[in-house]
Design an enzyme around this catalytic site. Structure first.
Site, PDB file in Angstrom:
ATOM      1  N   GLU A   1       3.127  59.764  65.486  1.00 27.61           N
ATOM      2  CA  GLU A   1       1.907  59.736  64.912  1.00 27.61           C
ATOM      3  C   GLU A   1       1.015  58.955  66.242  1.00 27.61           C
ATOM      4  OE1 GLU A   1      -1.483  57.647  63.286  1.00 27.61           O
ATOM      5  OE2 GLU A   1       0.020  56.805  64.357  1.00 27.61           O
ATOM      6  N   GLU A   2       1.507  58.290  66.843  1.00 27.61           N
ATOM      7  CA  GLU A   2       0.578  57.522  67.825  1.00 27.61           C
ATOM      8  C   GLU A   2       0.285  58.403  69.267  1.00 27.61           C
ATOM      9  OE1 GLU A   2      -0.710  54.649  67.342  1.00 27.61           O
ATOM     10  OE2 GLU A   2       0.486  53.401  65.854  1.00 27.61           O
TER      11      GLU A   2
ATOM     12  N   HIS B   1      -1.975  46.872  66.800  1.00 22.24           N
ATOM     13  CA  HIS B   1      -1.575  47.062  68.233  1.00 22.24           C
ATOM     14  C   HIS B   1      -1.291  46.023  69.056  1.00 22.24           C
ATOM     15  CE1 HIS B   1      -2.394  51.906  68.280  1.00 22.24           C
ATOM     16  NE2 HIS B   1      -1.911  51.435  67.002  1.00 22.24           N
TER      17      HIS B   1
END
Length: 362
Positions: free
Chosen positions: A208-209, A323
């Site tokens: 996903e990232e 993050h």
């Protein structure tokens, strides 16, 4: 709450940068198997748990397994590892951090991101933020050859090393809550579910990232009638940030997404499905907030625009310091996200799907 914290701890401390989600995948499979009728793993490593319901209508719930990471692109002759980012980093958060580095045979060894001592920093440069290209990992090797004997080479990946901690009995902090907290919410909800009016596909997605890759593949395979992504969202309710820019607030409940966006453009949650989720939250007395986020998106965007199009929405868990090594969530928000997801899955009948799909041009 203790069982949820234990699940989140196991998931968040696992090591799984984008493309290398193996360790997380094994945990997910083990957690899913007792609560679904079938577990599938596709070619790219998405885990799909199928819980059959009273109809052929297909609901897809997605939460991603991967976390941001680093990839070695050069080993210096002195044994230091230079690296590039996997996903979105702020370089400042890496300084002085301990990391895990994956060897070519799948082992993990410890290292640290080096930081120049103030004693030898040139005058006038003390407050300068470093660039990624200037950072390096020190694994204790004295030469390139020694690093290679450890199993490290160009292509080795790394993630932060950080244990989960609970603050003040109700707030958890750790690494990779984006999106291990969403993953924990999905798996925890599976434990609570009884019979469903539709067939559920609970998907732990990969990559996903780096572009919502796994969700696209899974959605093409499942062809869901509606989908809900579970992910973190920004909670910038901290000193120095104006209230308008908070996006969400910690402890105010899960967020129901209205709109978000990144470099790929804006994602607007399907209005019918979004309103359906809001109504369920209100009727069940579940605290919630609406989310407008300009910057970043979720698997919902990838799922929404597959095949003929899929009504998709997202339930987000407010998270501070996303993050970073110290991501922080209020556990009540995560547990209420699970309560909301359970209500949505149990109350979204085939007739309800048809109803929120009704969009007439007047």
């Amino acid at each position: 709450m203790e069982d949820f914290v234990a699940l989140l701890k196991t998931l968040s401390e696992a090591r799984g940068p984008s493309g290398f989600e193996d360790e997380v995948r094994e945990i997910v499979i083990k957690e899913m198997e007792p609560y679904v009728d079938e577990v599938l793993v596709d070619r790219w490593g998405n885990v799909i748990g199928v819980k059959r319901g009273a109809s052929e209508v297909r609901a897809m719930v997605a939460a991603h397994m991967d976390e941001i990471g680093l990839v070695v692109d050069h080993v210096e002759k002195e044994g230091f590892l230079r690296f590039r980012p996997i996903g979105g980093w702020n370089e400042v958060t890496l300084l002085g951090q301990r990391v895990w580095v994956r060897t070519q045979d799948g082992r993990w060894v410890r290292g640290v991101v080096g930081v120049t001592p103030p004693h030898v920093t040139p005058s006038g440069h003390e407050r300068e933020a470093p660039e990624m290209k200037d950072l390096y990992i020190d694994v204790g090797a004295r030469s390139r050859e020694e690093a290679e004997k450890m199993g490290i080479s160009v292509g080795s990946v790394a993630v932060l090393e950080r244990e989960l901690a609970v603050l003040n009995g109700r707030v958890a902090t750790g690494k990779a809550f984006d999106d291990r907290v969403g993953l924990a919410v999905m798996l925890y909800t599976l434990r609570q579910l009884g019979d469903l009016p539709v067939t559920l596909y609970a998907v732990a997605t990969v990559q996903e990232e780096v572009g919502l890759r796994g969700a696209q593949i899974a959605a093409d395979r499942i062809a869901p009638h509606y989908a809900v992504a579970l992910d973190t969202t920004i909670a910038a309710d901290v000193p120095g940030v104006g209230e308008r820019l908070h996006v969400t607030k910690l402890g105010a409940g899960p967020a129901i997404k209205v709109i978000d966006g990144g470099r790929g453009g804006l994602f607007i949650a399907h209005p019918g499905l979004r309103d359906h989720i809001v109504k369920i939250a209100r009727e069940a007395g579940i605290p919630h907030q609406l989310e407008v986020l300009y910057g970043g998106t979720t698997d919902a965007m990838a799922i929404a625009f597959r095949r003929e199009g899929v009504p998709a929405a997202a339930i987000s868990i407010p998270t501070r310091y996303v993050h970073s090594p110290v991501e922080l969530v209020d556990l009540s928000d995560a547990l209420n996200a699970s309560r909301l997801l359970k209500q949505v899955l149990e109350k979204t009948t085939p007739a309800a799907v048809e109803k929120f799909l009704e969009r007439r041009v007047k």
